[in-house]
Each structure stands twice: as structure tokens, then as C-alpha cells.
Motif scaffolding. Structure first.
Motif, PDB file in Angstrom:
ATOM      1  N   TYR A 268       0.835  -1.203   0.000  1.00 41.55           N
ATOM      2  CA  TYR A 268       0.000   0.000   0.000  1.00 41.55           C
ATOM      3  C   TYR A 268       0.869   1.252   0.000  1.00 41.55           C
ATOM      4  O   TYR A 268       0.559   2.235  -0.685  1.00 41.55           O
TER       5      TYR A 268
ATOM      6  N   VAL B 175      -2.930  12.203  11.827  1.00 42.53           N
ATOM      7  CA  VAL B 175      -4.359  11.924  12.050  1.00 42.53           C
ATOM      8  C   VAL B 175      -4.950  12.775  13.150  1.00 42.53           C
ATOM      9  O   VAL B 175      -6.111  12.604  13.522  1.00 42.53           O
TER      10      VAL B 175
ATOM     11  N   ASP C 143      -0.799   9.729  -4.058  1.00 40.26           N
ATOM     12  CA  ASP C 143      -2.049   9.748  -3.295  1.00 40.26           C
ATOM     13  C   ASP C 143      -1.894  10.628  -2.055  1.00 40.26           C
ATOM     14  O   ASP C 143      -0.829  10.665  -1.442  1.00 40.26           O
TER      15      ASP C 143
ATOM     16  N   ASP D 218      -2.786  10.030   0.773  1.00 38.29           N
ATOM     17  CA  ASP D 218      -2.491   9.161   1.915  1.00 38.29           C
ATOM     18  C   ASP D 218      -1.049   8.657   1.934  1.00 38.29           C
ATOM     19  O   ASP D 218      -0.691   7.857   2.803  1.00 38.29           O
ATOM     20  N   ARG D 219      -0.206   9.100   1.001  1.00 38.75           N
ATOM     21  CA  ARG D 219       1.120   8.488   0.884  1.00 38.75           C
ATOM     22  C   ARG D 219       1.985   8.705   2.125  1.00 38.75           C
ATOM     23  O   ARG D 219       2.758   7.818   2.498  1.00 38.75           O
ATOM     24  N   ARG D 220       1.878   9.856   2.772  1.00 37.55           N
ATOM     25  CA  ARG D 220       2.678  10.091   3.975  1.00 37.55           C
ATOM     26  C   ARG D 220       2.209   9.180   5.116  1.00 37.55           C
ATOM     27  O   ARG D 220       3.013   8.622   5.856  1.00 37.55           O
ATOM     28  N   LEU D 221       0.905   9.052   5.238  1.00 36.81           N
ATOM     29  CA  LEU D 221       0.342   8.161   6.247  1.00 36.81           C
ATOM     30  C   LEU D 221       0.765   6.724   5.988  1.00 36.81           C
ATOM     31  O   LEU D 221       1.202   6.006   6.898  1.00 36.81           O
ATOM     32  N   ALA D 222       0.654   6.306   4.715  1.00 30.65           N
ATOM     33  CA  ALA D 222       0.997   4.927   4.354  1.00 30.65           C
ATOM     34  C   ALA D 222       2.473   4.643   4.569  1.00 30.65           C
ATOM     35  O   ALA D 222       2.851   3.547   5.010  1.00 30.65           O
TER      36      ALA D 222
ATOM     37  N   THR E 120       0.498   4.029  -3.005  1.00 32.52           N
ATOM     38  CA  THR E 120       0.145   5.434  -2.767  1.00 32.52           C
ATOM     39  C   THR E 120       1.254   6.366  -3.222  1.00 32.52           C
ATOM     40  O   THR E 120       1.004   7.463  -3.731  1.00 32.52           O
TER      41      THR E 120
END
Length: 346
Positions: free
Chosen positions: A262, A339, A271, A273-277, A266
Motif C-alpha cells: 500500500y 491523524v 495519493d 495518503d502516501r505520507r500516512l501509508a 500510494t
């Protein structure tokens, strides 16, 4: 070509495998240019393809500068307009290293090199990965206007590269001193900081795939050994306590597979969300790789403790990678910020 016997020779200073293997990967297979766009001399692939390569390199603890040169340094250089160097990197004509500590993350990076009044570089950076193999050093330089990225010849005057005895000698670290080194600016101050942080973030995201490869090899070879090794007239893998440990490890490795894939997806799609992923993958996969390597050593019994068995190569790579591009704790802290979780005072 990358057998454990040849890899362990790196601990005795033998670099023949590294040079030949990197030429095969970069020149013959063209993997060094995966992340370089076609119009700039590369293959025009994405982080997905780079992740596949890193997973396989992790399976063999290959002593090659793929993540340092073809991923991190290349990503930083993409922000500039030095297409000549990019083309050479993509073709395997040279290698590069981003001059930051191996433990630096996208949030903890701080430049320690400055340019003097004559424009020459002054400063010291410790624990740099990939510098011993690099032809080109990409140096973040602190200025009043921001962070510039400069290009320096690794063998140039005013550049001192001192090898450091490292836990993982297949990816040896070095301390670098700049004492009046001449350089070429490749990014302006407005984009240099972002270039470095983007490179470190992608490094963290894709390192998870290498850690997955390490963990998968450890699991596969441990299961195979325990099916063959017999004690009290039955395979050791048949004992209930061993089954439970292997089942737990299997679930962890499968979860690491999902997290690493994932993160790569990302990053490839840019995406939101890439930093989160990336932080999820690095926080989780770094610890799974260490756990898998520790179980591999222990469940192989006495032979797992020997120099002749390759288990120690995987444990060293996993432990060294555990602090690369930010520790698991640093990435969990970043996740909390991403988050919106409040920080609880100690």
C-alpha cells in the motif's frame, strides 16, 4: 549470483560481488533508471516497480546501492534540472548518495553543511549510507534563503569520506567532512528542502518492501528447516509451541506485505495518503523484519548462531534498517500528528 557465501565476504572487505552485481542490475537490466521519467533518460516506471526490486534484494540481502542511489538520491535530483547526472544514474554510469544521516527522516532532517564566503562547502555529516559506493554526493546546504541541494564529486578535493564499522557491512556507513569542497548547485533554496524530505519519505516507504523481503526469506527458510529437522523421532515443526510461533510470524509477514504494497501504491499514485501509508509501513515492517530474523536465528537452534549460516546476515540487515529513515517510534509520532491525535505529556 548473490549467494550467502559471496555476501558474507563483504565483512572481510571483498567488494567484487557488489561491483559486478550492481552492473548487472543497473546496466544489463536497467533497474537504476526505474524512477527517472523517459524524457529524462530513464524507464518511466513508478514506486510499484521499485518496490518489487527492493523486495527481491531484501530476500538476498544484496549489497547494492539501489535504495540509496536509484531511489533516494534520484528522487532528490528529480526536483532539479540536472538531466545529465540523472541520465548517468539511470544508465548505471555512476551512483549517488544523499548526504544525510541514515537515521534522518522526512520530519527530523536538519542540514549541517553551509557554504562559506567563497561558495565552498564546510561541515560534517555522520553515518551517511551509500557514500562509500557513490561517485556523486548530493549535499543539502543550509543558506539564509533555505536549503539548497548541491552536487559534489565524492573523490573531489575538500571531501573526506571516512568508513564506519557498521553492524550491516553489506550497507556500510561513512562520516563525511567538507573542508572547502567545490560544488554545483542543482536546486534552488525554495525547492531544496522539499526535495530532500520527499526523497527521505519515499525511502521510508520503499524500505518497507526490502524489510518484507528479509522477513519473507526468514519465514520461508525457518519453516523449511523445521520440516526437515527431527527431534524425538518427529519433525520439530510439529511441536505445538513451534507451530504457534510460526503461525504468529506468518500473520505478521502477511500484514507487512499489505502495508508495504500500500505504501508503494500510494507513492506511485501521489495519493494524499502516501505520507500516512509510508509511516504505517515503516513503523510496522521494520519491527516485523527484526522479529522474523530473531525467530530465524532461534528456531534454527545452534546452527543459526554460526557464521556459516546466513541467518546473521538477515538479522544485521533488519536491525540496521530498523533505524533507517526514521525509527518506528518516530513514525508512530508522525502518524499521531497526521491523524490529529493529541500528544500526551510524559
Amino acid at each position: 549470483r548473490c549467494t550467502p557465501e559471496r555476501v558474507v565476504a563483504a565483512y572481510d572487505g571483498d567488494r567484487d560481488l557488489q561491483l559486478g552485481l550492481w552492473r548487472s542490475l543497473s546496466v544489463d537490466l536497467g533497474l537504476a533508471g526505474l524512477l527517472v521519467p523517459q524524457d529524462r533518460g530513464g524507464a518511466g516506471a513508478t514506486a510499484r516497480e521499485a518496490a518489487v526490486v527492493l523486495e527481491e534484494l531484501g530476500r538476498f540481502v544484496a549489497p547494492v546501492p539501489f535504495i540509496t542511489s536509484a531511489v533516494v538520491a534520484t528522487t532528490a535530483l528529480l526536483q532539479g534540472d540536472d538531466d545529465e547526472t540523472l541520465g548517468q544514474l539511470a544508465a548505471g554510469g555512476c551512483t549517488a548518495a544523499l548526504v544525510v544521516p541514515f537515521s534522518a527522516s522526512a520530519t527530523s532532517f536538519r542540514p549541517t553543511v553551509r557554504a562559506d564566503d567563497d561558495g565552498k562547502l564546510q561541515g560534517r555529516v555522520t553515518s551517511v549510507v551509500g557514500a562509500l559506493d557513490a561517485d556523486v554526493l548530493l549535499v543539502p546546504v543550509s543558506t539564509d534563503a533555505g536549503v539548497e541541494l548541491h552536487k559534489v564529486a565524492a573523490s573531489g578535493a575538500g571531501v573526506g569520506v571516512e568508513p564506519v564499522v557498521s553492524l550491516d557491512m553489506t550497507r556500510q556507513l561513512a562520516d563525511i567532512d567538507f573542508t572547502g569542497a567545490r560544488s554545483t548547485q542543482v536546486t534552488v533554496a525554495e525547492s531544496g528542502d522539499a526535495a530532500v524530505r520527499d526523497a527521505l519519505e519515499l525511502g521510508a516507504a520503499l524500505l518497507a518492501s526490502e524489510q518484507l523481503g528479509v522477513a519473507q526469506w526468514c519465514l520461508d527458510h525457518t519453516v523449511s528447516y523445521l520440516l526437515d529437522r527431527k527431534q524425538f523421532g518427529r519433525p520439530v515443526g510439529g511441536f505445538q509451541a513451534i507451530k504457534h510461533r510460526l503461525a504468529d510470524l506468518y500473520v505478521m509477514v502477511e500484514s507487512a506485505h499489505a502495508a508495504a504494497r500500500y505504501a508503494a501504491a500510494t507513492a506511485a499514485d501521489h495519493d494524499p495518503d502516501r505520507r500516512l501509508a509510508a509511516s504505517v509501513a515503516q513503523a510496522y515492517c521494520s519491527e516485523v523484519a527484526v522479529k522474523a530474523a530473531e525467530e530465524c536465528v532461534q528456531l534454527h537452534g545452534g546452527i543459526g548462531m554460526t557464521w556459516e549460516h546466513p541467518a546473521h546476515l538477515y538479522l544485521k540487515r533488519a536491525k540496521a534498517d530498523q533505524i533507517a529513515f526514521g525509527t518506528a517510534g518516530a513514525h508512530r509520532l508522525r502518524l499521531g500528528e497526521l491523524v490529529g491525535l493529541p500528544v500526551v505529556p510524559a
